[in-house]
Design a protein around this motif. Structure first.
Motif, PDB file in Angstrom:
ATOM      1  N   ASP A 259     -93.304 -29.489  45.982  1.00  0.00           N
ATOM      2  CA  ASP A 259     -92.599 -29.982  44.805  1.00  0.00           C
ATOM      3  C   ASP A 259     -93.017 -31.408  44.483  1.00  0.00           C
ATOM      4  OD1 ASP A 259     -91.234 -27.580  44.869  1.00  0.00           O
ATOM      5  OD2 ASP A 259     -89.413 -28.432  45.751  1.00  0.00           O
ATOM      6  N   ALA A 260     -93.027 -31.729  43.193  1.00  0.00           N
ATOM      7  CA  ALA A 260     -93.259 -33.107  42.760  1.00  0.00           C
ATOM      8  C   ALA A 260     -92.046 -33.934  43.152  1.00  0.00           C
ATOM      9  CB  ALA A 260     -93.472 -33.149  41.252  1.00  0.00           C
ATOM     10  N   GLY A 261     -92.260 -35.204  43.379  1.00  0.00           N
ATOM     11  CA  GLY A 261     -91.173 -36.105  43.726  1.00  0.00           C
ATOM     12  C   GLY A 261     -91.204 -37.326  42.825  1.00  0.00           C
ATOM     13  N   LEU A 262     -90.379 -38.282  43.099  1.00  0.00           N
ATOM     14  CA  LEU A 262     -90.358 -39.509  42.311  1.00  0.00           C
ATOM     15  C   LEU A 262     -91.709 -40.199  42.410  1.00  0.00           C
ATOM     16  CD1 LEU A 262     -86.824 -40.923  43.199  1.00  0.00           C
ATOM     17  CD2 LEU A 262     -87.565 -39.863  41.059  1.00  0.00           C
TER      18      LEU A 262
ATOM     19  N   ASP B  39     -97.000 -36.308  42.156  1.00  0.00           N
ATOM     20  CA  ASP B  39     -97.217 -34.969  41.621  1.00  0.00           C
ATOM     21  C   ASP B  39     -96.985 -33.942  42.708  1.00  0.00           C
ATOM     22  OD1 ASP B  39     -98.076 -35.906  39.084  1.00  0.00           O
ATOM     23  OD2 ASP B  39    -100.046 -36.359  39.929  1.00  0.00           O
ATOM     24  N   GLY B  40     -96.759 -32.734  42.287  1.00  0.00           N
ATOM     25  CA  GLY B  40     -96.659 -31.624  43.214  1.00  0.00           C
ATOM     26  C   GLY B  40     -97.997 -30.911  43.281  1.00  0.00           C
TER      27      GLY B  40
ATOM     28  N   ASP C 153     -96.425 -30.502  37.768  1.00  0.00           N
ATOM     29  CA  ASP C 153     -95.489 -31.533  37.342  1.00  0.00           C
ATOM     30  C   ASP C 153     -94.102 -31.245  37.907  1.00  0.00           C
ATOM     31  OD1 ASP C 153     -94.345 -29.529  35.726  1.00  0.00           O
ATOM     32  OD2 ASP C 153     -95.160 -30.335  33.861  1.00  0.00           O
ATOM     33  N   THR C 154     -93.120 -32.012  37.493  1.00  0.00           N
ATOM     34  CA  THR C 154     -91.767 -31.869  38.048  1.00  0.00           C
ATOM     35  C   THR C 154     -91.111 -30.541  37.700  1.00  0.00           C
ATOM     36  OG1 THR C 154     -90.834 -33.046  36.154  1.00  0.00           O
ATOM     37  CG2 THR C 154     -91.318 -34.351  38.122  1.00  0.00           C
TER      38      THR C 154
ATOM     39  N   ARG D 101     -84.238 -29.080  42.955  1.00  0.00           N
ATOM     40  CA  ARG D 101     -84.142 -30.096  41.910  1.00  0.00           C
ATOM     41  C   ARG D 101     -84.891 -31.327  42.379  1.00  0.00           C
ATOM     42  NH1 ARG D 101     -78.993 -33.498  40.063  1.00  0.00           N
ATOM     43  NH2 ARG D 101     -80.059 -34.595  38.394  1.00  0.00           N
ATOM     44  N   THR D 102     -85.687 -31.920  41.506  1.00  0.00           N
ATOM     45  CA  THR D 102     -86.408 -33.148  41.857  1.00  0.00           C
ATOM     46  C   THR D 102     -85.950 -34.270  40.967  1.00  0.00           C
ATOM     47  OG1 THR D 102     -88.220 -32.633  40.351  1.00  0.00           O
ATOM     48  CG2 THR D 102     -88.453 -31.888  42.631  1.00  0.00           C
ATOM     49  N   GLY D 103     -86.202 -35.468  41.450  1.00  0.00           N
ATOM     50  CA  GLY D 103     -85.898 -36.640  40.610  1.00  0.00           C
ATOM     51  C   GLY D 103     -84.584 -37.120  40.788  1.00  0.00           C
TER      52      GLY D 103
END
Length: 179
Positions: free
Chosen positions: A94-97, A100-101, A118-119, A177-179
């Protein structure tokens, strides 16, 4: 003036955590313990997967494993499994803050494919890759279509699609969920 700042503790930076999923879509039974060992080595812990039959390819098994680790763990897992005969798998990170993922797909016939994500989990095609596709295709729309399908990993998706849906009775893995 004193040099008290030299005695101050050094600031430690924690490793960025990542998470993702390893989907083994099909593997011969004899290969399963080796897959657990290789993925466990990439994650630096012993793993025991719950294997179920893969109805698309009788005699093979499938599994899903949600993992957590440092950034780059998805690449380590994919590399650990790369090139094994008769093995179909996907690894997502997964992408993170600010990061990229990634998504890695492998089939025996096609080898490995990697894409940045992307997120939202969308495949991101770099500008240079799109420019290359346009250059190779020239004014040939069919060639441009072929190049973009290659950039998107369409052949891997096409080959893996029946294996993905074969486990209707398999447990559902929710996206994080990311971000």
């Amino acid at each position: 003036m004193g040099k008290s700042h030299l005695n101050e503790p050094e600031e430690t930076v924690a490793a960025a955590n990542a998470r993702g999923v390893l989907y083994v879509h099909s593997a011969p039974r004899a290969l399963c313990p080796h897959i657990e060992w290789a993925a466990g080595r990439a994650l630096d812990r012993a793993l025991n997967f719950e294997w179920i039959d893969q109805p698309v390819l009788p005699g093979s098994l499938r599994t899903e494993y949600v993992w957590e680790g440092e950034r780059g763990t998805g690449a380590r897992i994919a590399s650990a499994l790369r090139g094994w005969e008769h093995l179909r798998y996907e690894v997502t990170e997964d992408a993170g803050l600010g990061t990229d993922g990634g998504r890695w797909m492998h089939t025996p016939d096609l080898g490995i494919y990697y894409a940045q994500t992307d997120t939202l989990g969308n495949t991101v095609i770099p500008e240079d890759r799109i420019r290359y596709a346009m250059e190779v295709a020239g004014s040939n729309a069919l060639e441009l279509h072929r190049e973009l399908r290659l950039a998107l990993g369409q052949a891997w998706d096409d080959e893996l699609e029946s294996f993905r849906h074969a486990g209707d009775g398999a447990r559902v893995v929710w996206l994080h969920r990311t971000g």
